[in-house]
Enzyme design. Structure first.
Site, PDB file in Angstrom:
ATOM      1  N   TYR A  98       6.308  -3.167  18.957  1.00 51.07           N
ATOM      2  CA  TYR A  98       7.740  -3.455  18.941  1.00 51.07           C
ATOM      3  C   TYR A  98       7.989  -4.956  18.760  1.00 51.07           C
ATOM      4  O   TYR A  98       8.914  -5.363  18.045  1.00 51.07           O
ATOM      5  CB  TYR A  98       8.396  -2.969  20.226  1.00 51.07           C
ATOM      6  CG  TYR A  98       8.659  -1.485  20.246  1.00 51.07           C
ATOM      7  CD1 TYR A  98       9.734  -0.938  19.558  1.00 51.07           C
ATOM      8  CD2 TYR A  98       7.832  -0.618  20.958  1.00 51.07           C
ATOM      9  CE1 TYR A  98       9.989   0.424  19.573  1.00 51.07           C
ATOM     10  CE2 TYR A  98       8.066   0.747  20.976  1.00 51.07           C
ATOM     11  CZ  TYR A  98       9.146   1.263  20.289  1.00 51.07           C
ATOM     12  OH  TYR A  98       9.383   2.619  20.295  1.00 51.07           O
ATOM     13  N   ARG A 125      27.137   7.914  29.729  1.00 59.08           N
ATOM     14  CA  ARG A 125      26.854   6.978  28.625  1.00 59.08           C
ATOM     15  C   ARG A 125      28.152   6.448  28.018  1.00 59.08           C
ATOM     16  O   ARG A 125      28.260   5.256  27.693  1.00 59.08           O
ATOM     17  CB  ARG A 125      26.012   7.707  27.572  1.00 59.08           C
ATOM     18  CG  ARG A 125      25.818   7.026  26.254  1.00 59.08           C
ATOM     19  CD  ARG A 125      24.929   5.803  26.358  1.00 59.08           C
ATOM     20  NE  ARG A 125      24.689   5.236  25.035  1.00 59.08           N
ATOM     21  CZ  ARG A 125      25.572   4.536  24.341  1.00 59.08           C
ATOM     22  NH1 ARG A 125      26.770   4.290  24.850  1.00 59.08           N
ATOM     23  NH2 ARG A 125      25.270   4.050  23.144  1.00 59.08           N
ATOM     24  N   ARG A 156      20.109  12.712  26.290  1.00 61.37           N
ATOM     25  CA  ARG A 156      21.305  13.080  25.524  1.00 61.37           C
ATOM     26  C   ARG A 156      21.552  14.580  25.427  1.00 61.37           C
ATOM     27  O   ARG A 156      22.624  15.001  24.997  1.00 61.37           O
ATOM     28  CB  ARG A 156      21.205  12.485  24.116  1.00 61.37           C
ATOM     29  CG  ARG A 156      21.368  10.975  24.078  1.00 61.37           C
ATOM     30  CD  ARG A 156      21.192  10.422  22.683  1.00 61.37           C
ATOM     31  NE  ARG A 156      19.809  10.543  22.228  1.00 61.37           N
ATOM     32  CZ  ARG A 156      19.425  10.355  20.978  1.00 61.37           C
ATOM     33  NH1 ARG A 156      20.328  10.086  20.034  1.00 61.37           N
ATOM     34  NH2 ARG A 156      18.150  10.456  20.647  1.00 61.37           N
ATOM     35  N   ARG A 193      11.950  12.273  29.214  1.00 61.81           N
ATOM     36  CA  ARG A 193      13.351  12.214  28.773  1.00 61.81           C
ATOM     37  C   ARG A 193      14.196  13.300  29.432  1.00 61.81           C
ATOM     38  O   ARG A 193      15.138  13.829  28.819  1.00 61.81           O
ATOM     39  CB  ARG A 193      13.462  12.316  27.249  1.00 61.81           C
ATOM     40  CG  ARG A 193      12.884  11.118  26.508  1.00 61.81           C
ATOM     41  CD  ARG A 193      13.269  11.190  25.035  1.00 61.81           C
ATOM     42  NE  ARG A 193      12.456  10.273  24.240  1.00 61.81           N
ATOM     43  CZ  ARG A 193      12.033  10.522  23.000  1.00 61.81           C
ATOM     44  NH1 ARG A 193      12.327  11.669  22.428  1.00 61.81           N
ATOM     45  NH2 ARG A 193      11.317   9.643  22.347  1.00 61.81           N
ATOM     46  N   ASP A 237      14.169   1.453  30.186  1.00 59.32           N
ATOM     47  CA  ASP A 237      13.643   1.449  28.829  1.00 59.32           C
ATOM     48  C   ASP A 237      12.403   0.581  28.777  1.00 59.32           C
ATOM     49  O   ASP A 237      12.333  -0.462  29.446  1.00 59.32           O
ATOM     50  CB  ASP A 237      14.686   0.916  27.837  1.00 59.32           C
ATOM     51  CG  ASP A 237      14.276   1.196  26.390  1.00 59.32           C
ATOM     52  OD1 ASP A 237      14.565   2.300  25.900  1.00 59.32           O
ATOM     53  OD2 ASP A 237      13.640   0.316  25.781  1.00 59.32           O
TER      54      ASP A 237
END
Length: 350
Positions: A154, A43, A34, A30, A80
């Protein structure tokens, strides 16, 4: 290759191959995320996370941001792990609480999933091609995907799991159906990662984010065989293969029998302990506790030194035990990269 000929451009790949390096290479899970204000700006321009992932120009931009700001030794594709599920026929959205899929409800829904081919996600392949042009004189590019069992959770839960009741019910009450789903996921992941390598990815990492919920007995049935099928299929591509079994301390003896070149280790066990449970041919990656980056830099440097002293001298890549979080100050991440490069010079000396 001598250590003197190793530079930032080839340090990561040299370490993957077990060659001597000038200092310990570092990249961070990552690392495009963010915590970076420039990521937040991109973003906002994208409007939503899925657009950011699937628009090559924007995905390239955020992939490159930490490479230029932090001085890390590898870039990792911004994408992703759930995009293959979307391409297989599962609608995907992202909310403030995380990703959302319509859970697979029955055998018919599983049978309706399409198996991917290497060209099914053209936006990802185009992102890789652009990145290789941008990065050719800087650092190598890592491609990635989720591992089969992690994608199963998922697909069955429809979101990030907590108790994973639906997933485990499938494993225990309908194992033949679970294997059918795992087979489709495995074939699709092989195609997806093959496409990434052929587009220019120079290493591939398989993220098994939820494999830690499995017992050793269940991993031997529903986890390891499918991971190994992916690794075996990718081996002819000639790129380093990295496997990250998050929370998988109890699984490491089996992980040591997989054909991955490098095993990424989370923060729950010392690297030296992990090394004893893995094959002598497997390199190590990891494993600093990510939230140490919220503390003082003096403490951070002490812990970095401990990780480096515990790590093997060859075939080792510094990373976190999981990904960077939004709360971490960018200045602390910059300091971490500097610490690893400085302290890693003495760690690599014979």
């Amino acid at each position: 290759m001598s250590a003197k000929s190793v530079t930032r451009k080839n340090r990561f790949l040299a370490a993957c191959a077990g060659e001597q390096v000038d200092t310990i290479p570092i990249w961070l899970m990552r690392q495009a995320g963010r915590y970076l204000p420039e990521y937040q700006a991109t973003r906002r321009r994208a409007g939503d996370f899925l657009t950011l992932c699937t628009t090559p120009e924007l995905a390239v931009e955020v992939t490159l941001q930490p490479v230029h700001r932090l001085g890390v030794d590898a870039a990792i594709l911004f994408s992703d792990i759930l995009l293959p599920l979307r391409a297989m026929g599962m609608p995907l959205t992202f909310t403030d609480e995380g990703p959302r899929l319509t859970p697979l409800a029955d055998e018919a829904a599983i049978d309706a999933l399409r198996v991917l081919t290497p060209d099914v996600l053209p936006e990802v392949l185009e992102t890789i091609r652009i990145l290789r042009r941008e990065l050719q004189d800087v650092v190598p590019l890592i491609g990635f995907a989720g591992a089969p069992f992690t994608l199963l959770t998922y697909a069955i839960e429809g979101q990030t799991g907590k108790s994973f009741v639906r997933s485990k019910k499938l494993l225990y009450s309908s194992p033949e159906l679970a294997h059918r789903l795992l087979g489709k996921l495995t074939d699709s992941l092989i195609a997806h990662l093959t496409g990434q390598a052929k587009a220019g990815a120079q290493a591939l990492q398989l993220f098994d984010s939820w494999v830690g919920i499995l017992s050793a007995e269940d991993y031997a049935v529903f986890g390891a065989p499918y991971v190994e099928k992916v690794l075996t299929a990718l081996r002819p591509l000639g790129v380093p293969l990295i496997y990250f079994p998050l929370g998988g301390l109890a699984l490491l003896p089996q992980v040591g029998k997989l054909s991955a070149d490098v095993i990424s280790v989370d923060w729950r066990q010392p690297l030296s302990m992990a090394q004893h449970m893995l094959a002598s041919t497997q390199g190590l990656q990891g494993n600093l506790e990510p939230l140490l980056l919220l503390g003082p830099l003096a403490q951070l440097e002490q812990r970095v030194q401990q990780v480096l002293l515990d790590a093997p001298r060859r075939r080792y890549i510094f990373n976190l035990g999981h990904g960077l979080t939004p709360e971490i100050p960018p200045a602390h991440v910059e300091a971490l990269v500097e610490m690893v490069h400085r302290l890693g010079q003495t760690t690599t000396q014979p």
